[in-house]
Design a protein around this motif. Structure first.
Motif, mmCIF file in Angstrom:
data_model
loop_
_atom_site.group_PDB
_atom_site.id
_atom_site.type_symbol
_atom_site.label_atom_id
_atom_site.label_comp_id
_atom_site.label_asym_id
_atom_site.label_seq_id
_atom_site.Cartn_x
_atom_site.Cartn_y
_atom_site.Cartn_z
ATOM 1 N N GLU A 277 0.814 -1.210 0.000
ATOM 2 C CA GLU A 277 0.000 0.000 0.000
ATOM 3 C C GLU A 277 0.855 1.269 0.000
ATOM 4 O OE1 GLU A 277 -3.541 2.020 2.745
ATOM 5 O OE2 GLU A 277 -2.899 -0.051 3.098
ATOM 6 N N ARG A 278 1.951 1.239 0.744
ATOM 7 C CA ARG A 278 2.820 2.417 0.812
ATOM 8 C C ARG A 278 3.410 2.745 -0.557
ATOM 9 N NH1 ARG A 278 7.915 3.130 5.016
ATOM 10 N NH2 ARG A 278 8.493 5.263 4.397
ATOM 11 N N ALA A 279 3.846 1.705 -1.276
ATOM 12 C CA ALA A 279 4.402 1.912 -2.615
ATOM 13 C C ALA A 279 3.332 2.416 -3.578
ATOM 14 C CB ALA A 279 5.017 0.619 -3.134
ATOM 15 N N VAL A 280 2.099 1.934 -3.403
ATOM 16 C CA VAL A 280 1.001 2.403 -4.251
ATOM 17 C C VAL A 280 0.786 3.902 -4.063
ATOM 18 C CG1 VAL A 280 -1.501 2.308 -4.608
ATOM 19 C CG2 VAL A 280 -0.188 0.187 -4.436
ATOM 20 N N ARG A 281 0.871 4.366 -2.827
ATOM 21 C CA ARG A 281 0.681 5.798 -2.563
ATOM 22 C C ARG A 281 1.755 6.637 -3.272
ATOM 23 N NH1 ARG A 281 -3.221 6.380 1.175
ATOM 24 N NH2 ARG A 281 -3.603 4.615 2.596
ATOM 25 N N TYR A 282 2.971 6.105 -3.305
ATOM 26 C CA TYR A 282 4.055 6.791 -4.019
ATOM 27 C C TYR A 282 3.711 6.913 -5.497
ATOM 28 C CZ TYR A 282 8.481 7.117 -6.576
ATOM 29 O OH TYR A 282 9.466 7.476 -7.448
ATOM 30 N N HIS A 283 3.233 5.808 -6.105
ATOM 31 C CA HIS A 283 2.879 5.836 -7.521
ATOM 32 C C HIS A 283 1.680 6.750 -7.779
ATOM 33 C CE1 HIS A 283 5.402 2.237 -7.407
ATOM 34 N NE2 HIS A 283 5.498 2.321 -8.719
ATOM 35 N N LEU A 284 0.747 6.791 -6.842
ATOM 36 C CA LEU A 284 -0.428 7.662 -7.006
ATOM 37 C C LEU A 284 -0.033 9.135 -7.001
ATOM 38 C CD1 LEU A 284 -3.043 5.805 -4.774
ATOM 39 C CD2 LEU A 284 -3.135 6.080 -7.264
ATOM 40 N N ARG A 285 0.975 9.480 -6.201
ATOM 41 C CA ARG A 285 1.439 10.876 -6.190
ATOM 42 C C ARG A 285 2.004 11.271 -7.554
ATOM 43 N NH1 ARG A 285 3.274 9.682 -0.877
ATOM 44 N NH2 ARG A 285 5.402 9.313 -1.636
ATOM 45 N N ILE A 286 2.711 10.323 -8.194
ATOM 46 C CA ILE A 286 3.235 10.593 -9.540
ATOM 47 C C ILE A 286 2.086 10.830 -10.520
ATOM 48 C CG2 ILE A 286 4.523 9.611 -11.479
ATOM 49 C CD1 ILE A 286 6.206 8.072 -9.467
ATOM 50 N N LEU A 287 1.053 9.980 -10.446
ATOM 51 C CA LEU A 287 -0.092 10.117 -11.341
ATOM 52 C C LEU A 287 -0.832 11.429 -11.100
ATOM 53 C CD1 LEU A 287 -1.484 6.459 -11.249
ATOM 54 C CD2 LEU A 287 -0.269 7.567 -13.134
ATOM 55 N N ASP A 288 -0.960 11.817 -9.825
ATOM 56 C CA ASP A 288 -1.606 13.093 -9.503
ATOM 57 C C ASP A 288 -0.825 14.257 -10.104
ATOM 58 O OD1 ASP A 288 -3.546 11.774 -8.067
ATOM 59 O OD2 ASP A 288 -2.664 12.178 -6.100
ATOM 60 N N GLU A 289 0.510 14.192 -9.960
ATOM 61 C CA GLU A 289 1.360 15.274 -10.466
ATOM 62 C C GLU A 289 1.280 15.393 -11.979
ATOM 63 O OE1 GLU A 289 5.163 14.227 -8.965
ATOM 64 O OE2 GLU A 289 4.711 14.795 -6.879
ATOM 65 N N ARG A 290 1.088 14.278 -12.649
ATOM 66 C CA ARG A 290 0.984 14.297 -14.116
ATOM 67 C C ARG A 290 -0.411 14.667 -14.589
ATOM 68 N NH1 ARG A 290 4.259 8.848 -16.097
ATOM 69 N NH2 ARG A 290 6.261 9.328 -15.093
ATOM 70 N N GLY A 291 -1.351 14.765 -13.665
ATOM 71 C CA GLY A 291 -2.711 15.099 -14.036
ATOM 72 C C GLY A 291 -3.512 13.929 -14.558
ATOM 73 N N PHE A 292 -3.016 12.689 -14.298
ATOM 74 C CA PHE A 292 -3.697 11.504 -14.792
ATOM 75 C C PHE A 292 -4.772 11.004 -13.826
ATOM 76 C CE2 PHE A 292 0.443 10.301 -17.174
ATOM 77 C CZ PHE A 292 0.154 11.249 -18.140
ATOM 78 N N THR A 293 -4.649 11.337 -12.560
ATOM 79 C CA THR A 293 -5.641 10.938 -11.564
ATOM 80 C C THR A 293 -6.018 12.139 -10.702
ATOM 81 O OG1 THR A 293 -3.858 10.229 -10.066
ATOM 82 C CG2 THR A 293 -4.907 8.530 -11.426
ATOM 83 N N LYS A 294 -7.165 12.025 -10.051
ATOM 84 C CA LYS A 294 -7.645 13.091 -9.172
ATOM 85 C C LYS A 294 -8.011 12.499 -7.823
ATOM 86 C CE LYS A 294 -11.149 16.735 -8.746
ATOM 87 N NZ LYS A 294 -12.337 17.376 -9.387
ATOM 88 N N LYS A 295 -7.532 13.125 -6.750
ATOM 89 C CA LYS A 295 -7.799 12.634 -5.406
ATOM 90 C C LYS A 295 -9.114 13.185 -4.884
ATOM 91 C CE LYS A 295 -5.625 12.065 -0.866
ATOM 92 N NZ LYS A 295 -4.456 12.397 -0.015
ATOM 93 N N HIS A 296 -9.911 12.307 -4.246
ATOM 94 C CA HIS A 296 -11.189 12.697 -3.652
ATOM 95 C C HIS A 296 -11.135 12.413 -2.150
ATOM 96 C CE1 HIS A 296 -13.159 13.130 -7.629
ATOM 97 N NE2 HIS A 296 -12.312 12.157 -7.971
ATOM 98 N N GLY A 297 -10.270 13.119 -1.463
ATOM 99 C CA GLY A 297 -10.130 12.930 -0.018
ATOM 100 C C GLY A 297 -9.767 11.506 0.335
ATOM 101 N N TYR A 298 -10.415 10.982 1.382
ATOM 102 C CA TYR A 298 -10.137 9.618 1.821
ATOM 103 C C TYR A 298 -10.835 8.563 0.957
ATOM 104 C CZ TYR A 298 -8.167 11.675 6.048
ATOM 105 O OH TYR A 298 -7.380 12.391 6.912
ATOM 106 N N ALA A 299 -11.719 9.011 0.055
ATOM 107 C CA ALA A 299 -12.466 8.062 -0.784
ATOM 108 C C ALA A 299 -11.570 7.388 -1.816
ATOM 109 C CB ALA A 299 -13.625 8.770 -1.484
ATOM 110 N N GLY A 300 -10.506 8.084 -2.237
ATOM 111 C CA GLY A 300 -9.600 7.498 -3.217
ATOM 112 C C GLY A 300 -9.453 8.348 -4.455
#
Length: 324
Positions: A42-65
């Motif tokens: 899970e920790r490594a997934v969070r690292y990858h999600l930050r990269i995706l957020d920075e690239r504009g490929f994903t959007k964070k919705h609080g604790y929902a994901g």
């Protein structure tokens, strides 16, 4: 630029997010990645999600994901095409390497398919799978069921159970463990008449697709397994791997010994360059067509029960599986 390994994981994370109609959290993403052959926490997934957020490929919705953005969808559809085409065979190679089942000691890890079935349909599904196993449709009578609260890395959607069935790629792992170079090559639909295989009606190379060929054929509902069980004629799923012809005799010994562990399904072993049921082979190579483990699940699907199957999903201790 990040390295290719990270890029592959980023693409697969985007795939997982895009397959959901609601935000997906890091924990669920990590579970699904493990189901798909990625050993990532899970920790490594969070690292990858930050990269995706920075690239504009994903959007964070609080604790929902996270959800995938339009830019992310475009990247998923267009970027790293060559890498996506190699994803399935790379995952297969990794799981083959991780297969360590010992045919003499009769213990160790095998490769399994994971199928999600609604809780209300599981009893009927098990009855169909028993019927299929009694008709020699499957490659093993052993399964394992995971409930929602199971203490495992197997993802189980709410209101469902996960059913693990033996995957035929396990045989590739057994051959490799026996010192035989093996190359999984085709997945396809095999015509059956009088309960004997006749010819492949369709073949898809594992090297040429980003989706497992068996999953493609199941989504197309290309099988008639129930008809084979009742009349001996129809279409079922099989795959083909190649070995050096010089290893034929040793491969035959290994595959026969696998039968003592309730692992069957090998149709034959071809000669050098011999075409088997329409599947070609190069000189010096022998093809080995084997029925796939999800044929029993295909029978469930044909009966009108909704099933979501992930072939070649993960590895599992064979001793934790039990006979139908």
């Amino acid at each position: 630029m990040t390295d290719p390994d990270i890029e592959r994981k980023l693409i697969e994370i985007m795939r997982i997010i895009s397959e959901s109609d609601k935000p997906v959290g890091a924990r669920n993403i990590a579970d699904e990645l493990n189901n798909r052959g990625y050993n990532i926490g899970e920790r490594a997934v969070r690292y990858h999600l930050r990269i995706l957020d920075e690239r504009g490929f994903t959007k964070k919705h609080g604790y929902a994901g996270r959800t995938i953005t339009e830019r992310g969808k475009e990247e998923l559809n267009e970027a790293l095409i060559a890498d996506r085409l190699g994803f399935v065979i790379n995952r297969i190679d990794e799981l083959i390497y991780l297969t360590d089942y010992d045919l003499n000691e009769k213990k160790g890890n095998v490769i399994v398919n994971i199928s999600h079935i609604d809780k209300n349909d599981i009893d009927a599904s098990i009855e169909i799978m028993k019927y299929a196993a009694d008709s020699d449709i499957g490659i093993s009578p052993k399964i394992r069921i995971f409930e929602e609260d199971s203490d495992s890395n197997i993802t189980v959607p709410p209101g469902s159970v996960a059913v693990a069935t033996l995957c035929s790629i396990t045989f590739d792992g057994l051959l490799l463990k026996g010192g035989i170079p093996v190359e999984p090559y085709y997945g396809g639909t095999l015509q059956i008449k009088d309960r004997d295989p006749v010819k492949f009606l369709d073949l898809i190379s594992y090297n040429g697709t980003s989706i497992d060929p068996i999953k493609i054929f199941m989504s197309r509902r290309s099988t008639s397994v129930l008809n084979i069980m009742d009349t001996g004629e129809g279409t079922m799923l099989a795959n083909v791997r190649y070995i050096p012809t010089s290893a034929r005799e040793k491969a035959d010994e290994i595959l026969k010994k696998a039968g003592l562990s309730d692992m069957a399904g090998t149709i034959t072993i071809g000669g050098s360059g011999e075409e088997l049921f329409g599947a070609p082979a190069d000189i010096g190579k022998s093809g080995i067509p084997i029925f796939v483990g999800v044929n029993t699940i295909a029978a469930v699907q044909e009966a009108g029960i909704k099933v979501n199957t992930y072939p070649i999903s993960t590895i599992l201790d064979y001793s934790t599986m039990y006979k139908l």
